[in-house]
Design an enzyme around this catalytic site. Structure first.
Site, short mmCIF file in Angstrom:
data_model
loop_
_atom_site.label_atom_id
_atom_site.label_comp_id
_atom_site.label_asym_id
_atom_site.label_seq_id
_atom_site.Cartn_x
_atom_site.Cartn_y
_atom_site.Cartn_z
N SER A 252 0.83 -1.21 0.00
CA SER A 252 0.00 0.00 0.00
C SER A 252 0.86 1.26 0.00
CB SER A 252 -0.91 0.03 1.23
OG SER A 252 -1.62 -1.18 1.33
N1 SAH Z 1 -0.51 -5.01 4.03
C1 SAH Z 1 0.26 -5.32 2.83
C2 SAH Z 1 -0.47 -4.93 1.55
C3 SAH Z 1 -1.42 -5.96 1.23
S1 SAH Z 1 -2.22 -6.06 -0.33
C4 SAH Z 1 1.62 -4.67 2.86
O1 SAH Z 1 1.91 -3.90 3.77
O2 SAH Z 1 2.42 -4.97 1.96
C5 SAH Z 1 -3.50 -7.14 0.25
C6 SAH Z 1 -3.05 -8.53 0.60
O3 SAH Z 1 -4.22 -9.22 1.10
C7 SAH Z 1 -2.55 -9.35 -0.59
O4 SAH Z 1 -1.27 -9.85 -0.31
C8 SAH Z 1 -3.58 -10.48 -0.71
O5 SAH Z 1 -3.03 -11.70 -1.14
C9 SAH Z 1 -4.11 -10.57 0.71
N2 SAH Z 1 -5.43 -11.20 0.85
C10 SAH Z 1 -6.53 -11.08 0.05
N3 SAH Z 1 -7.54 -11.83 0.51
C11 SAH Z 1 -7.09 -12.44 1.65
C12 SAH Z 1 -7.65 -13.35 2.59
N4 SAH Z 1 -8.90 -13.82 2.49
N5 SAH Z 1 -6.89 -13.77 3.61
C13 SAH Z 1 -5.60 -13.33 3.76
N6 SAH Z 1 -5.02 -12.49 2.90
C14 SAH Z 1 -5.74 -12.04 1.86
#
Ligand code: SAH
Length: 217
Positions: A63
């Site tokens: 993000s």
């Molecule tokens: N917080 C992260 C950015 C995340 S992008 C950072 O600091 O880099 C969102 C993430 O959520 C992705 O990696 C995606 O794979 C994950 N995601 C999506 N659905 C999910 C679920 N049901 N359970 C766990 N992770 C999930």
């Protein structure tokens, strides 16, 4: 190991966050302490401190710094708190939370991302973060309740299991909205009597919260 970001770049990073309205000292300090260049893909190291989301493996994104700082500030994290994060991605948000909270549990549905984030956080010395490979919709019932919950992928509805795992008096922050439509950061507060208060904050764009653990790695 990459060189630490130049002082000027880090000063500009702090200034940009302040200019956009981040004022919580603990949040600004955490953003200063976590070396973002270690969390972005090698091809994007030059852009690590730019205020933009960047691609990571598995078609996901790390993000934008402002959104990381904003969600952290709005979550009102305190040193005694245990925090659950859904969507570990690179581990950057988890690292920022870990500088303020007592403990962070972070769940990621892609095993590749979870393993890489776990290694990265360990190497960088973030000992109070546990990365779990699993489905964030289910939360972490064995470690519940949590004082704070942050979801970093957009859901269409608030996942019930996460509300159930929020402590009385706890707060949860998540991007809410359709995959292609308008999404907003929503802040939920669970009152001591269990009632939920809901506030809509800023407009955002997040990758979707997808059901289940990823079948691909
Ligand atoms: N917080 C992260 C950015 C995340 S992008 C950072 O600091 O880099 C969102 C993430 O959520 C992705 O990696 C995606 O794979 C994950 N995601 C999506 N659905 C999910 C679920 N049901 N359970 C766990 N992770 C999930």
């Amino acid at each position: 190991m990459a060189e630490p970001a130049a002082d000027v770049e880090r000063m500009e990073f702090q200034l940009a966050l302040r200019r956009r309205g981040i004022s919580d000292q603990a949040v600004l300090r955490a953003m200063d302490e976590v070396p973002r260049e270690h969390f972005v893909a090698a091809d994007y190291v030059e852009a690590a401190y730019a205020d933009q989301a960047l691609p990571i493996a598995c078609g996901q994104t790390i993000s934008q710094p402002y959104v990381v700082a904003y969600m952290t500030e709005q979550l009102e994290v305190r040193p005694q708190h245990r925090v659950l994060e859904i969507g570990t991605g690179s581990g950057y948000q988890a690292a920022v939370l870990s500088r303020i909270a007592r403990e962070v549990v972070s769940i990621e549905r892609y095993r590749t991302l979870a393993d890489a984030a776990r290694d990265r956080l360990k190497t960088l010395g973030y000992a109070n973060v546990t990365v779990v490979s699993g489905d964030g919709f289910a939360g972490a019932p064995d470690s519940a309740p949590f004082d704070r919950i942050m979801v970093t992928a957009a859901a269409e509805q608030v996942p019930d299991a996460l509300v159930a795992q929020l402590a009385a008096g706890g707060k949860m922050i998540l991007p809410l909205g359709p995959r292609k439509g308008p999404q907003y950061i929503v802040k939920l507060t669970k009152k001591p009597n269990g009632e939920l208060l809901q506030e809509e904050l800023i407009a955002v764009r997040f990758v979707p919260l997808l059901p289940g653990q990823a079948r691909e790695l």
